[in-house]
Design a protein around this motif. Sequence first.
Motif, PDB file in Angstrom:
ATOM      1  N   GLU A 347      58.158   2.795  79.834  1.00 33.94           N
ATOM      2  CA  GLU A 347      57.564   4.103  79.534  1.00 33.94           C
ATOM      3  C   GLU A 347      56.605   4.060  78.350  1.00 33.94           C
ATOM      4  O   GLU A 347      55.871   5.016  78.105  1.00 33.94           O
ATOM      5  CB  GLU A 347      58.671   5.138  79.249  1.00 33.94           C
ATOM      6  CG  GLU A 347      59.600   5.395  80.432  1.00 33.94           C
ATOM      7  CD  GLU A 347      58.855   5.938  81.634  1.00 33.94           C
ATOM      8  OE1 GLU A 347      58.005   6.829  81.456  1.00 33.94           O
ATOM      9  OE2 GLU A 347      59.115   5.464  82.754  1.00 33.94           O
ATOM     10  N   ASP A 348      56.612   2.965  77.595  1.00 31.52           N
ATOM     11  CA  ASP A 348      55.811   2.866  76.377  1.00 31.52           C
ATOM     12  C   ASP A 348      54.708   1.818  76.557  1.00 31.52           C
ATOM     13  O   ASP A 348      54.451   1.354  77.667  1.00 31.52           O
ATOM     14  CB  ASP A 348      56.725   2.528  75.197  1.00 31.52           C
ATOM     15  CG  ASP A 348      57.860   3.539  75.043  1.00 31.52           C
ATOM     16  OD1 ASP A 348      57.581   4.752  75.178  1.00 31.52           O
ATOM     17  OD2 ASP A 348      59.004   3.123  74.810  1.00 31.52           O
ATOM     18  N   PHE A 349      54.065   1.445  75.463  1.00 34.59           N
ATOM     19  CA  PHE A 349      53.002   0.446  75.549  1.00 34.59           C
ATOM     20  C   PHE A 349      52.901  -0.319  74.236  1.00 34.59           C
ATOM     21  O   PHE A 349      53.461   0.075  73.209  1.00 34.59           O
ATOM     22  CB  PHE A 349      51.667   1.110  75.892  1.00 34.59           C
ATOM     23  CG  PHE A 349      51.011   1.848  74.750  1.00 34.59           C
ATOM     24  CD1 PHE A 349      49.916   1.310  74.079  1.00 34.59           C
ATOM     25  CD2 PHE A 349      51.478   3.099  74.338  1.00 34.59           C
ATOM     26  CE1 PHE A 349      49.305   1.982  73.035  1.00 34.59           C
ATOM     27  CE2 PHE A 349      50.878   3.776  73.294  1.00 34.59           C
ATOM     28  CZ  PHE A 349      49.776   3.223  72.640  1.00 34.59           C
ATOM     29  N   TYR A 350      52.201  -1.445  74.282  1.00 35.32           N
ATOM     30  CA  TYR A 350      51.904  -2.186  73.064  1.00 35.32           C
ATOM     31  C   TYR A 350      50.452  -2.655  73.120  1.00 35.32           C
ATOM     32  O   TYR A 350      49.814  -2.641  74.180  1.00 35.32           O
ATOM     33  CB  TYR A 350      52.860  -3.370  72.878  1.00 35.32           C
ATOM     34  CG  TYR A 350      52.734  -4.459  73.920  1.00 35.32           C
ATOM     35  CD1 TYR A 350      51.923  -5.576  73.706  1.00 35.32           C
ATOM     36  CD2 TYR A 350      53.435  -4.388  75.127  1.00 35.32           C
ATOM     37  CE1 TYR A 350      51.807  -6.573  74.661  1.00 35.32           C
ATOM     38  CE2 TYR A 350      53.329  -5.380  76.085  1.00 35.32           C
ATOM     39  CZ  TYR A 350      52.509  -6.473  75.848  1.00 35.32           C
ATOM     40  OH  TYR A 350      52.384  -7.457  76.794  1.00 35.32           O
ATOM     41  N   VAL A 351      49.930  -3.081  71.972  1.00 38.65           N
ATOM     42  CA  VAL A 351      48.533  -3.470  71.860  1.00 38.65           C
ATOM     43  C   VAL A 351      48.444  -4.908  71.355  1.00 38.65           C
ATOM     44  O   VAL A 351      49.204  -5.314  70.461  1.00 38.65           O
ATOM     45  CB  VAL A 351      47.776  -2.518  70.910  1.00 38.65           C
ATOM     46  CG1 VAL A 351      46.414  -3.073  70.531  1.00 38.65           C
ATOM     47  CG2 VAL A 351      47.615  -1.146  71.567  1.00 38.65           C
ATOM     48  N   ASN A 352      47.522  -5.660  71.926  1.00 35.78           N
ATOM     49  CA  ASN A 352      47.282  -7.048  71.520  1.00 35.78           C
ATOM     50  C   ASN A 352      46.483  -7.065  70.212  1.00 35.78           C
ATOM     51  O   ASN A 352      45.365  -6.540  70.158  1.00 35.78           O
ATOM     52  CB  ASN A 352      46.519  -7.764  72.639  1.00 35.78           C
ATOM     53  CG  ASN A 352      46.317  -9.242  72.365  1.00 35.78           C
ATOM     54  OD1 ASN A 352      45.757  -9.612  71.351  1.00 35.78           O
ATOM     55  ND2 ASN A 352      46.779 -10.075  73.289  1.00 35.78           N
ATOM     56  N   PHE A 353      47.044  -7.677  69.165  1.00 36.66           N
ATOM     57  CA  PHE A 353      46.381  -7.658  67.857  1.00 36.66           C
ATOM     58  C   PHE A 353      45.050  -8.400  67.891  1.00 36.66           C
ATOM     59  O   PHE A 353      44.082  -8.000  67.235  1.00 36.66           O
ATOM     60  CB  PHE A 353      47.281  -8.261  66.779  1.00 36.66           C
ATOM     61  CG  PHE A 353      46.665  -8.220  65.405  1.00 36.66           C
ATOM     62  CD1 PHE A 353      46.493  -7.023  64.737  1.00 36.66           C
ATOM     63  CD2 PHE A 353      46.226  -9.392  64.787  1.00 36.66           C
ATOM     64  CE1 PHE A 353      45.913  -6.970  63.479  1.00 36.66           C
ATOM     65  CE2 PHE A 353      45.647  -9.359  63.528  1.00 36.66           C
ATOM     66  CZ  PHE A 353      45.489  -8.147  62.873  1.00 36.66           C
ATOM     67  N   GLU A 354      44.958  -9.485  68.660  1.00 32.93           N
ATOM     68  CA  GLU A 354      43.703 -10.217  68.752  1.00 32.93           C
ATOM     69  C   GLU A 354      42.596  -9.330  69.313  1.00 32.93           C
ATOM     70  O   GLU A 354      41.442  -9.396  68.863  1.00 32.93           O
ATOM     71  CB  GLU A 354      43.868 -11.452  69.645  1.00 32.93           C
ATOM     72  CG  GLU A 354      42.589 -12.275  69.779  1.00 32.93           C
ATOM     73  CD  GLU A 354      42.700 -13.384  70.806  1.00 32.93           C
ATOM     74  OE1 GLU A 354      41.675 -14.041  71.067  1.00 32.93           O
ATOM     75  OE2 GLU A 354      43.799 -13.579  71.361  1.00 32.93           O
ATOM     76  N   GLU A 355      42.937  -8.456  70.262  1.00 36.13           N
ATOM     77  CA  GLU A 355      41.934  -7.547  70.820  1.00 36.13           C
ATOM     78  C   GLU A 355      41.511  -6.506  69.783  1.00 36.13           C
ATOM     79  O   GLU A 355      40.350  -6.074  69.755  1.00 36.13           O
ATOM     80  CB  GLU A 355      42.474  -6.879  72.078  1.00 36.13           C
ATOM     81  CG  GLU A 355      42.673  -7.840  73.244  1.00 36.13           C
ATOM     82  CD  GLU A 355      43.080  -7.139  74.526  1.00 36.13           C
ATOM     83  OE1 GLU A 355      43.366  -5.919  74.476  1.00 36.13           O
ATOM     84  OE2 GLU A 355      43.112  -7.807  75.572  1.00 36.13           O
ATOM     85  N   VAL A 356      42.451  -6.107  68.942  1.00 37.59           N
ATOM     86  CA  VAL A 356      42.105  -5.187  67.848  1.00 37.59           C
ATOM     87  C   VAL A 356      41.105  -5.865  66.917  1.00 37.59           C
ATOM     88  O   VAL A 356      40.081  -5.273  66.535  1.00 37.59           O
ATOM     89  CB  VAL A 356      43.370  -4.750  67.077  1.00 37.59           C
ATOM     90  CG1 VAL A 356      42.990  -3.960  65.816  1.00 37.59           C
ATOM     91  CG2 VAL A 356      44.290  -3.922  67.961  1.00 37.59           C
ATOM     92  N   GLU A 357      41.370  -7.109  66.546  1.00 33.38           N
ATOM     93  CA  GLU A 357      40.463  -7.839  65.661  1.00 33.38           C
ATOM     94  C   GLU A 357      39.067  -7.987  66.276  1.00 33.38           C
ATOM     95  O   GLU A 357      38.052  -7.773  65.605  1.00 33.38           O
ATOM     96  CB  GLU A 357      41.034  -9.230  65.368  1.00 33.38           C
ATOM     97  CG  GLU A 357      42.249  -9.240  64.460  1.00 33.38           C
ATOM     98  CD  GLU A 357      42.692 -10.650  64.143  1.00 33.38           C
ATOM     99  OE1 GLU A 357      42.658 -11.018  62.948  1.00 33.38           O
ATOM    100  OE2 GLU A 357      43.053 -11.388  65.087  1.00 33.38           O
ATOM    101  N   ARG A 358      39.029  -8.364  67.539  1.00 29.63           N
ATOM    102  CA  ARG A 358      37.735  -8.582  68.197  1.00 29.63           C
ATOM    103  C   ARG A 358      36.943  -7.281  68.329  1.00 29.63           C
ATOM    104  O   ARG A 358      35.708  -7.276  68.193  1.00 29.63           O
ATOM    105  CB  ARG A 358      37.967  -9.218  69.570  1.00 29.63           C
ATOM    106  CG  ARG A 358      38.448 -10.664  69.496  1.00 29.63           C
ATOM    107  CD  ARG A 358      38.967 -11.145  70.841  1.00 29.63           C
ATOM    108  NE  ARG A 358      37.950 -11.001  71.890  1.00 29.63           N
ATOM    109  CZ  ARG A 358      38.249 -10.970  73.181  1.00 29.63           C
ATOM    110  NH1 ARG A 358      39.519 -11.035  73.590  1.00 29.63           N
ATOM    111  NH2 ARG A 358      37.275 -10.855  74.072  1.00 29.63           N
TER     112      ARG A 358
END
Length: 365
Positions: A347-358
């Motif tokens: 029901e939730d989600f997470y985010v890829n930190f490398e994609e945040v950096e890019r």
Amino acid sequence: MSLIKKRIRFSPIGYTKYLKGLEQTHTMFRQGKVLESLASKSWEIAPGNSTTSKKAFFLDNQFERITRTAYTDNPQLMMQGGIVINHEPTKAYLLKNIWMINGSVYKGMHRFLLHHRNKLSNQKNYLPPVIVDTEIKNASVYSSYDGNEFFGLWLTDDCTNYKLAASEGTPITTNIFTSPHMFEYEKLLGMNPYRTNGAYIKDAVFIDDDWGNNSKKQELFDQNKQMLLSKFSGSSHSGVFILRRNSGKTRIMLNEIEIAERLRDQYGFKIVDVTKHTVQEIIAACIGAKTIVGIEGSHLMHGLMVLEPGASVLTLQPPSRFCGVLKITTDMQNLNYGFVVGIQKEEDFYVNFEEVERTLALLRF
């Protein structure tokens, strides 16, 4: 100042509400045509104009993750930019002899909702009083259904319309609150509305711009921004991560704290928490920020209220609730808008930190 006095009045609303077929219900949002049909007078406050939307910053393959959207019909089209947007003029409508009762405005057999029904108790929703004790000679209704539902739209739409309302009569709103931060912003922005859940109004001015961002609205928003900037000081810094946690409409990001702390440790970001910090604490942190980052939502508007032109907003989007509404404000304020679509986990989600950096690297050109 318009005359407000205590006077006992019989309200027919308690009876007519139950007579089927006599009442038409509308939300107090983008209702210019209906208001004009009921108004004794209408006039243009500010003309419309056109703008061209900016392109958002994002990585390849982000759109493929989106499974559902919210208030955004075509994410690809909206984020690619280059769309000519026609902003409607701001108009005012004078309605005579209206009732403002328990989160609704009544004119004849028309009812305009200022709040979603889930914010009204059953007693308020189904048993409107037959007696009110407040009478207002000249008033101006500046609050909207969506502004009372979403804190971010309250800041962008209702707080700008307040300035127009104050020049037309006594600005009035309800005693039902969208966010605990509202009172702090009202004080900082010099807003002093009259709050009531039961009043008869002889002459009421309603303001409507069909949710557009014409030049006048941008000017008023800028005035609010400058008012806030004048009350705080700060130097340029990397950015702020604004924690949402489980506030507002639920969308849980499983690694929200982790992303915030890595941005702090590796890039010098500050971290604020809307569930714990005051408006003054949040704004003090956001002053001078080059980038605001956080889960997409109204809480990011704290940062947008003080970002300087050329700064950036990076939204972390739930794949099951992609929303581009904040981009309307970033375009209006000459801010850069970027997004990363998360990865669904139950029901939730997470985010890829490398994609945040890019994506941050794209925003910084």
